[in-house]
Design a protein around this motif. Structure first.
Motif, PDB file in Angstrom:
ATOM      1  N   ASP A 198      37.013  59.189   2.982  1.00  0.00           N
ATOM      2  CA  ASP A 198      35.941  59.640   2.107  1.00  0.00           C
ATOM      3  C   ASP A 198      35.363  61.007   2.468  1.00  0.00           C
ATOM      4  N   VAL A 199      36.237  61.920   2.921  1.00  0.00           N
ATOM      5  CA  VAL A 199      35.826  63.322   3.038  1.00  0.00           C
ATOM      6  C   VAL A 199      36.431  64.032   1.829  1.00  0.00           C
ATOM      7  N   ARG A 207      27.948  66.585   6.297  1.00  0.00           N
ATOM      8  CA  ARG A 207      27.053  65.441   6.506  1.00  0.00           C
ATOM      9  C   ARG A 207      27.603  64.508   7.576  1.00  0.00           C
ATOM     10  N   LEU A 208      28.900  64.218   7.501  1.00  0.00           N
ATOM     11  CA  LEU A 208      29.495  63.287   8.453  1.00  0.00           C
ATOM     12  C   LEU A 208      29.626  63.897   9.847  1.00  0.00           C
ATOM     13  N   SER A 209      29.960  65.170   9.922  1.00  0.00           N
ATOM     14  CA  SER A 209      30.093  65.797  11.240  1.00  0.00           C
ATOM     15  C   SER A 209      28.736  65.932  11.920  1.00  0.00           C
ATOM     16  N   LYS A 210      27.676  66.005  11.134  1.00  0.00           N
ATOM     17  CA  LYS A 210      26.330  66.026  11.724  1.00  0.00           C
ATOM     18  C   LYS A 210      25.976  64.655  12.284  1.00  0.00           C
ATOM     19  N   MET A 219      40.666  63.608   9.552  1.00  0.00           N
ATOM     20  CA  MET A 219      41.882  63.361   8.788  1.00  0.00           C
ATOM     21  C   MET A 219      41.552  63.362   7.305  1.00  0.00           C
ATOM     22  N   LEU A 220      42.241  64.216   6.551  1.00  0.00           N
ATOM     23  CA  LEU A 220      42.008  64.358   5.114  1.00  0.00           C
ATOM     24  C   LEU A 220      43.174  63.764   4.348  1.00  0.00           C
ATOM     25  N   GLY A 221      42.876  62.919   3.382  1.00  0.00           N
ATOM     26  CA  GLY A 221      43.904  62.292   2.564  1.00  0.00           C
ATOM     27  C   GLY A 221      43.618  62.506   1.095  1.00  0.00           C
ATOM     28  N   ARG A 222      42.951  61.540   0.487  1.00  0.00           N
ATOM     29  CA  ARG A 222      42.656  61.639  -0.950  1.00  0.00           C
ATOM     30  C   ARG A 222      41.820  62.870  -1.280  1.00  0.00           C
ATOM     31  N   GLY A 223      40.933  63.255  -0.355  1.00  0.00           N
ATOM     32  CA  GLY A 223      40.112  64.438  -0.595  1.00  0.00           C
ATOM     33  C   GLY A 223      40.936  65.700  -0.713  1.00  0.00           C
ATOM     34  N   LEU A 224      41.988  65.806   0.099  1.00  0.00           N
ATOM     35  CA  LEU A 224      42.849  66.987   0.067  1.00  0.00           C
ATOM     36  C   LEU A 224      43.732  66.989  -1.179  1.00  0.00           C
TER      37      LEU A 224
END
Length: 308
Positions: A198-199, A207-210, A219-224
């Motif tokens: 969900d990135v 938001r998530l890295s914070k 790891m990027l999947g559907r977002g990429l």
């Protein structure tokens, strides 16, 4: 800024042709994980299923093969052969795939209720080989208690890293990820964690890295797939004209797919990808439905030209 950005292994989608074409046209991705291959017994190894990871055919590197199975000796046999034949030293085991046929055969996420079996696999690999091992997992299949138990057990083994998706297998890819449970799991493990799930935007990443600042990678999947520029945007790289670049990427992808899959296979692969690409191009649901009904590759590509 992330330490590492990985391309996620999406079975049937992020094949060699896709990875190679993506790496030629887009930056920001530092590591590639191949979709899962079956772990096999030494006497029954079928090299034909390894074509996707033949080093001479892969320009998207470094590449980490992913294996799926449920018997320790099969993993050891397969990893040794892939190392001896092709030089691979890093491997990933998939215990996160939530697909019903996979789970039903106690593979993928179907292994997570069986920590003894997972630990036996990890023990066999780490004691009988010097190869680097990582696991791609979820919080559990039915309950986060499964993930908690497994993470405690794995702390005693020399793992490369863990890729953790913050959902249960029962969730598939629906609903909101369990952020609090994921945070709890992070506190239980001594291993490096690569975050997956969900990135979809730069804002999601920020938001998530914070919230999870200690991730070793992302790891990027559907977002990429929804936005092929996502890794570049996260890394702060110059983008240029998106539509010109995407058009060149798509044309190259078709050229790469045709000799491997033929016209019908290329069309089928493109249709699967356009469920994601449609969002980047701004295609409406009605327009996508009309596109997916086309049964001729040339006509399909001609229709796409209207949106690229």
């Amino acid at each position: 800024m992330p330490m590492e950005i990985w391309l996620a292994p999406l079975h049937g989608i992020t094949s060699r042709t896709f990875r190679n074409t993506l790496s030629r046209h887009f930056g920001g991705i530092g590591f590639f994980m191949a979709p899962f291959l079956p772990a096999q017994d030494l006497g029954k190894l079928n090299k034909r299923v390894w074509q996707d990871i033949f080093p001479e055919l892969n320009i998207a590197k470094p590449l980490v093969p992913q294996l799926m199975g449920n018997r320790p000796e099969q993993f050891v046999d397969t990893m040794r052969m892939l190392h001896d034949q092709y030089g691979y030293e890093r491997f990933n085991i998939n215990i996160g795939c939530p697909s019903s046929p996979v789970v039903r055969h106690t593979r993928g996420c179907g292994l997570m209720p069986h920590p003894d079996r997972i630990e036996a696999i990890v023990r066999e690999i780490t004691t009988k080989t010097d190869l680097q091992l990582s696991l791609k997992m979820r919080l559990g299949l039915h309950s986060a208690d499964e993930g908690r138990e497994l993470l405690r057990r794995l702390n005693g083994y020399p793992l490369d890293f863990l890729v953790i998706h913050p959902r249960l297998g029962d969730d598939l890819y629906e609903g909101t990820p369990h952020w609090d449970l994921f945070e709890e799991c992070c506190r239980l493990t001594q291993h490096k964690i690569v975050y997956s799930g969900d990135v979809f935007t730069v804002e999601d990443y920020r938001r998530l890295s914070k919230r999870f600042p200690d991730m070793a990678g992302w790891m990027l999947g559907r977002g990429l797939l929804r936005n092929p520029f996502l890794a570049e945007e996260i890394q702060g790289l110059p983008i240029g004209d998106k539509h010109t670049r995407f058009r060149a990427f798509h044309k190259d992808l078709v050229t790469e797919l045709l000799p491997v899959r033929g016209e019908s296979g290329t069309l089928a692969n493109l249709k699967e990808l356009w469920h994601y690409f449609a969002e980047f191009t701004g295609m409406t649901a009605e327009e996508l439905h009309r596109l997916l009904r086309i049964q001729d590759l040339q006509a399909f590509c001609g229709e796409i030209d209207r949106y690229c």
